[in-house]
Design a protein around this motif. Structure first.
Motif, PDB file in Angstrom:
ATOM      1  N   ILE A 262      60.669 -34.298 -62.883  1.00 26.88           N
ATOM      2  CA  ILE A 262      60.758 -35.833 -62.401  1.00 26.88           C
ATOM      3  C   ILE A 262      59.281 -36.245 -62.994  1.00 26.88           C
ATOM      4  CG2 ILE A 262      59.807 -35.732 -60.220  1.00 26.88           C
ATOM      5  CD1 ILE A 262      62.534 -37.635 -59.753  1.00 26.88           C
TER       6      ILE A 262
ATOM      7  N   PRO B  89      66.051 -43.550 -66.232  1.00 31.67           N
ATOM      8  CA  PRO B  89      66.859 -42.311 -65.658  1.00 31.67           C
ATOM      9  C   PRO B  89      67.379 -41.389 -66.350  1.00 31.67           C
ATOM     10  CG  PRO B  89      67.629 -44.564 -64.886  1.00 31.67           C
ATOM     11  CD  PRO B  89      66.566 -44.752 -66.111  1.00 31.67           C
TER      12      PRO B  89
ATOM     13  N   ASP C  45      64.479 -39.143 -66.459  1.00 28.66           N
ATOM     14  CA  ASP C  45      64.086 -38.599 -64.907  1.00 28.66           C
ATOM     15  C   ASP C  45      62.828 -39.307 -64.779  1.00 28.66           C
ATOM     16  OD1 ASP C  45      66.272 -37.053 -63.901  1.00 28.66           O
ATOM     17  OD2 ASP C  45      65.493 -35.142 -64.534  1.00 28.66           O
ATOM     18  N   ILE C  46      62.683 -40.440 -65.321  1.00 29.85           N
ATOM     19  CA  ILE C  46      61.392 -41.178 -64.787  1.00 29.85           C
ATOM     20  C   ILE C  46      61.801 -42.156 -63.999  1.00 29.85           C
ATOM     21  CG2 ILE C  46      59.474 -42.679 -65.898  1.00 29.85           C
ATOM     22  CD1 ILE C  46      60.277 -41.464 -68.680  1.00 29.85           C
ATOM     23  N   VAL C  47      60.937 -42.195 -62.745  1.00 28.28           N
ATOM     24  CA  VAL C  47      61.356 -43.180 -61.693  1.00 28.28           C
ATOM     25  C   VAL C  47      60.498 -44.439 -61.909  1.00 28.28           C
ATOM     26  CG1 VAL C  47      61.401 -43.611 -59.318  1.00 28.28           C
ATOM     27  CG2 VAL C  47      61.263 -41.126 -60.041  1.00 28.28           C
ATOM     28  N   SER C  48      61.251 -45.554 -61.952  1.00 21.22           N
ATOM     29  CA  SER C  48      60.584 -46.897 -62.247  1.00 21.22           C
ATOM     30  C   SER C  48      59.651 -47.192 -60.737  1.00 21.22           C
ATOM     31  CB  SER C  48      61.684 -47.907 -62.320  1.00 21.22           C
ATOM     32  OG  SER C  48      61.090 -49.179 -62.129  1.00 21.22           O
TER      33      SER C  48
ATOM     34  N   GLN D 156      55.021 -43.336 -55.097  1.00 15.67           N
ATOM     35  CA  GLN D 156      55.584 -42.377 -56.071  1.00 15.67           C
ATOM     36  C   GLN D 156      55.205 -41.054 -55.756  1.00 15.67           C
ATOM     37  OE1 GLN D 156      53.362 -44.526 -56.833  1.00 15.67           O
ATOM     38  NE2 GLN D 156      51.826 -43.650 -58.391  1.00 15.67           N
TER      39      GLN D 156
ATOM     40  N   LEU E 250      57.422 -39.199 -53.430  1.00 12.84           N
ATOM     41  CA  LEU E 250      58.721 -39.077 -53.948  1.00 12.84           C
ATOM     42  C   LEU E 250      58.514 -37.664 -54.874  1.00 12.84           C
ATOM     43  CD1 LEU E 250      60.779 -41.556 -55.658  1.00 12.84           C
ATOM     44  CD2 LEU E 250      60.250 -39.542 -56.957  1.00 12.84           C
TER      45      LEU E 250
ATOM     46  N   GLY F 126      58.871 -34.914 -52.769  1.00 11.59           N
ATOM     47  CA  GLY F 126      60.336 -34.631 -52.406  1.00 11.59           C
ATOM     48  C   GLY F 126      61.319 -33.878 -53.475  1.00 11.59           C
ATOM     49  N   SER F 127      60.864 -34.322 -54.838  1.00  8.82           N
ATOM     50  CA  SER F 127      61.790 -33.801 -55.792  1.00  8.82           C
ATOM     51  C   SER F 127      61.254 -32.194 -56.067  1.00  8.82           C
ATOM     52  CB  SER F 127      61.247 -34.583 -57.237  1.00  8.82           C
ATOM     53  OG  SER F 127      61.914 -35.726 -57.327  1.00  8.82           O
TER      54      SER F 127
ATOM     55  N   TYR G 145      60.438 -30.366 -53.691  1.00  5.51           N
ATOM     56  CA  TYR G 145      61.188 -29.701 -52.590  1.00  5.51           C
ATOM     57  C   TYR G 145      62.410 -29.501 -53.153  1.00  5.51           C
ATOM     58  CZ  TYR G 145      62.679 -27.740 -47.985  1.00  5.51           C
ATOM     59  OH  TYR G 145      62.891 -27.211 -47.179  1.00  5.51           O
ATOM     60  N   ALA G 146      63.100 -30.238 -53.759  1.00  4.96           N
ATOM     61  CA  ALA G 146      64.502 -30.026 -54.314  1.00  4.96           C
ATOM     62  C   ALA G 146      64.313 -29.011 -55.417  1.00  4.96           C
ATOM     63  CB  ALA G 146      65.067 -31.191 -54.958  1.00  4.96           C
ATOM     64  N   TYR G 147      63.357 -28.872 -56.169  1.00  7.30           N
ATOM     65  CA  TYR G 147      63.312 -27.802 -57.349  1.00  7.30           C
ATOM     66  C   TYR G 147      63.148 -26.580 -56.267  1.00  7.30           C
ATOM     67  CZ  TYR G 147      62.003 -31.639 -60.081  1.00  7.30           C
ATOM     68  OH  TYR G 147      62.015 -32.812 -60.782  1.00  7.30           O
TER      69      TYR G 147
END
Lengths: 379, 355
Positions: A74, A119, A122-125, A133, A136, A139-140, A142-144
């Motif tokens: 991300i 999207p 995987d680039i968050v606006s 950001q 965030l 958090g991503s 942590y998902a990994y």
């Protein structure tokens, strides 16, 4: 872990060969610059509205990190990440669709220029809140970690009493984690969000690359008015992660430093804070005349422009090629011209009420908002 | 007990009599079993099982908690994460995980602390779908205890739900019974929209009820419920206040008035047709909440009901809400702050007396 200044190896290009130098680094560096300068002009000509946030001057910082991104990573950008996005593979058409607010924009023209996001990559606006950001991204990351845990690749190492484990996990040999890339400026490191993110990532050894772009000015506030320590990378020590400061005008140096950080993160070694010393040539946005700084300061930085530094280093190390440089420029100009023709002639305006239908994912909620909005129109 | 399954087939389904908080724990537990992208994070959530024990023990067949094993023991410390004392990291982290394929349940220990993370909730979670033109979603559930009546004082008693209803882009749910707590929570976890799920802390162990034993039992978001049918007056409320309304209705019924009670269940988006239709039928409407009056639930419902039911109303819509002050501690003041049975009763009597 102490912050350190990266040791310059003998070769300033860190052994990057000519092909990699031009295809991987020079192409996105130049593309970001040419596209950015062009958008500044287009904005000044009144071809699109809102405002524009130029990243001119900061391309090396962006490209040197962005080229390390792979699918699933991300990107949590701030306002000046065109270079990172180009390095990640965003096309000129997608970028122009966004600044021109056309229906083809990845954000459906909902956001104003330079709040880029895509999207598909995987680039968050970003929001207008600098540093949000950054959280965030943790958090991503942590998902990994959870991704690897679900595959059985993460072993938790409890303390001897079997009570505490935080951050004490090991990744199975050969397993690789995705990485989250967070970009933010010197000003954002003054915010609590920055602290909560690096603290969280530090505790759990999360695979985050913290790209701190120290461009001296947070809008009009000087870095010394935002940061009490000399180097942003000094902050890393408080979060149990390595901090490095690199010459953000030298794409080779950024590329090398981020490569080390990415290898560590992907193999379970945790986050890194990379401070890049860089500069933005334009004001914070196009409505900012940047009269808080001197012309001498701007000129001094322009002498160390990322493109000039690239050429100098490449020449010193014997990997420069006039022919490749010219070919790269022609290729980029063609893409940009084609994209501008497309965005001005063929792209379409969004429906003025489109925003209502995408506020919620559950269509019945949007329908309820629409019903009320239509009632407003038809009293 | 006989019920209809979600697919409409008539079949026997068992149910369990459990507390409001047990319904919450059981639902999270069952969703974590079904879907391994669901995980829990929050302060004290893991080893300790939460300050209210919402992330502690699953219920046994008799509805009592099985004290042999906590959620933390069952799913491990990565999926029941003891988060740092940092609301931004909890919510911002949950958002990032959601964008990377997970369905996090983030607990904010008291709703009074949620303001620390407002930027993430309002400007990030609530805008993901909007700012990606509907192509990315943010399936997070934020669970948080709200409400007064437990001696919590100023920063452990607030009812701040209106902030989130006002934001645009967030689903806000407020279950009033164990059954709704289970069905709404499962819907929130499975929803692709970001959901703020508020739990009245005064109800946690004060009420029990039957909850279907079905791992797919859901209650549709955005749908209210007529919890009691009547023809003379409509009472609209949720949370602990709904239970006060129910007891007032008993009293009024014994005096010959027929009271209809509506529980919106989802505060935003709001099931306004249900409320308007009821007010049209009864001609009288009283709206009750313990949250602030100014720009709050009671004002919003009153506005919408008067717009939709104006020509059928026999009397002005009355609202009973918390005073627009911080929440007081001392028991006498706390009781004075919260709407009382008497106040609700008197308001209904006035409404019934008019017209």
């Amino acid at each position: 872990m102490n912050s350190k200044k990266i040791n310059q190896k003998q070769k300033k290009s860190f052994g990057v060969d000519q092909q990699t130098a031009f295809e991987v680094l020079y192409h996105p560096l130049l593309k970001a610059r040419l596209l950015d300068e062009r958008m500044v002009k287009l904005f000044n000509q009144g071809r699109f509205g809102g405002t524009y946030f130029s990243g001119c001057g900061q391309e090396a910082t962006n490209v040197g990190a962005g080229v390390h991104m792979v699918e699933g990573d991300i990107l949590a950008p701030s306002h000046r990440q065109l270079g990172a996005m180009v390095a990640r593979g965003i096309t000129a058409k997608r970028v122009l669709a966004q600044v021109y607010s056309t229906a083809e924009s990845p954000d459906g023209a909902q956001q104003h220029p330079c709040h880029f996001g895509d999207p598909e990559l995987d680039i968050v606006s970003p929001t207008g809140h600098v540093a949000i950001q950054v959280v965030l991204a943790a958090g991503s990351a942590y998902a990994y970690l959870l991704d690897a845990y679900r595959k059985g690749d993460v072993k938790i190492n409890w303390d001897k009493d079997g009570i505490v484990w935080a951050g004490n996990w090991t990744l199975k040999k050969g397993s690789k984690l995705n990485c989250a890339f967070a970009f933010f400026g010197d000003g954002a490191t003054a915010k609590g969000d920055f602290h909560e993110s690096v603290n969280f990532a530090g505790i759990h050894k999360l695979p985050v690359i913290y790209m701190a772009e120290n461009n001296i000015w947070a809008e009009s506030v000087h870095v010394t008015e935002n940061v009490p320590v000399e180097r942003l990378s000094d902050r890393a020590a408080a979060y149990g992660m390595p901090g490095v400061t690199v010459d953000g005008q030298n794409v080779f140096e950024v590329y090398h430093a981020v490569q080390e950080a990415v290898e560590r993160a992907r193999s379970g070694g945790g986050p890194t804070l990379v401070e890049c010393l860089t500069y933005r040539y334009h004001g914070h946005s196009m409505i900012d005349p940047a009269d808080y700084r001197t012309d001498e300061e701007v000129e001094k930085w322009k002498k160390r422009d990322p493109l000039i530094v690239f050429e100098q280093v490449a020449k010193e190390d014997g990997i420069w090629s006039d022919k490749l440089a010219k070919e790269t420029e022609d290729r980029i100009n063609n893409e940009i011209e084609e994209a501008i023709d497309w965005v001005e002639d063929e792209s379409t305006k969004p429906k003025p009420d489109q925003f209502i239908d995408v506020t919620f994912r559950d269509p019945k909620f949007n329908d309820a908002i629409r019903k009320r909005w239509e009632k407003r129109k038809n009293v | 007990m006989m019920q209809f399954a979600r697919d409409g087939r008539r079949e026997k389904m068992s149910s369990k009599n459990i507390s409001y908080i047990q319904a919450i724990t059981d639902t999270m537990w069952s969703e974590m079993e079904i879907d391994e992208t669901v995980f829990v994070l929050g302060q004290d959530c893991g080893r300790y099982g939460g300050v209210f024990k919402a992330t502690a023990w699953r219920s046994e067949k008799d509805g009592k908690p099985d004290l042999s094993k906590k959620m933390y023991d069952e799913f491990g410390p990565l999926r029941v994460l003891d988060a740092p004392l940092a609301e931004n990291a909890i919510i911002g982290g949950a958002i990032g995980a959601a964008l990377s394929g997970y369905r996090p349940i983030a607990e904010i220990q008291f709703m009074d602390f949620i303001d620390c993370a407002m930027g993430h909730i309002v400007n990030q979670a609530g805008t993901i779908s909007f700012k990606t033109n509907g192509s990315w979603c943010c399936p997070i559930t934020i669970r948080t205890p709200y409400g007064g009546g437990i001696g919590g004082g100023m920063t452990h008693s607030q009812s701040n739900e209106a902030w989130f209803c006002h934001a645009g882009g967030l689903v806000v749910t407020a279950p009033s019974t164990p059954r709704d707590a289970a069905g709404l929570l499962r819907s929130c976890i499975r929803a692709d929209d970001p959901c703020v799920y508020i739990e009245h802390k005064g109800l946690y162990r004060a009420i029990t009820g039957d909850v279907p034993d079905d791992p797919n039992f859901t209650i549709e978001l955005g749908k209210g419920k007529v919890v009691r049918e009547g023809s003379d007056i409509t009472l609209i409320s949720y949370g602990a206040m709904l239970h006060k309304c129910l007891s007032v209705a008993e009293k009024l019924e014994s005096e010959g008035a027929s009271v209809e009670i509506i529980d919106p269940r989802t505060l935003w988006p709001m099931d306004e047709d249900l409320m308007i239709n009821s007010a049209c039928k009864t001609g009288r409407c009283v709206v009750v909440a313990e949250s602030h009056a100014a720009y709050g639930f009671t004002s919003e419902v009153a506005a919408r009901v008067q717009e939709g039911a104006f020509w059928n109303l026999l009397t002005p819509i009355r609202t009973i809400a918390g005073p627009d002050t911080p929440f007081p501690f001392e028991p006498g003041m706390e009781a004075a702050y919260l709407p009382s049975d008497d106040e609700i009763y008197n308001s209904c009597k006035r409404a019934l007396g008019d017209g």
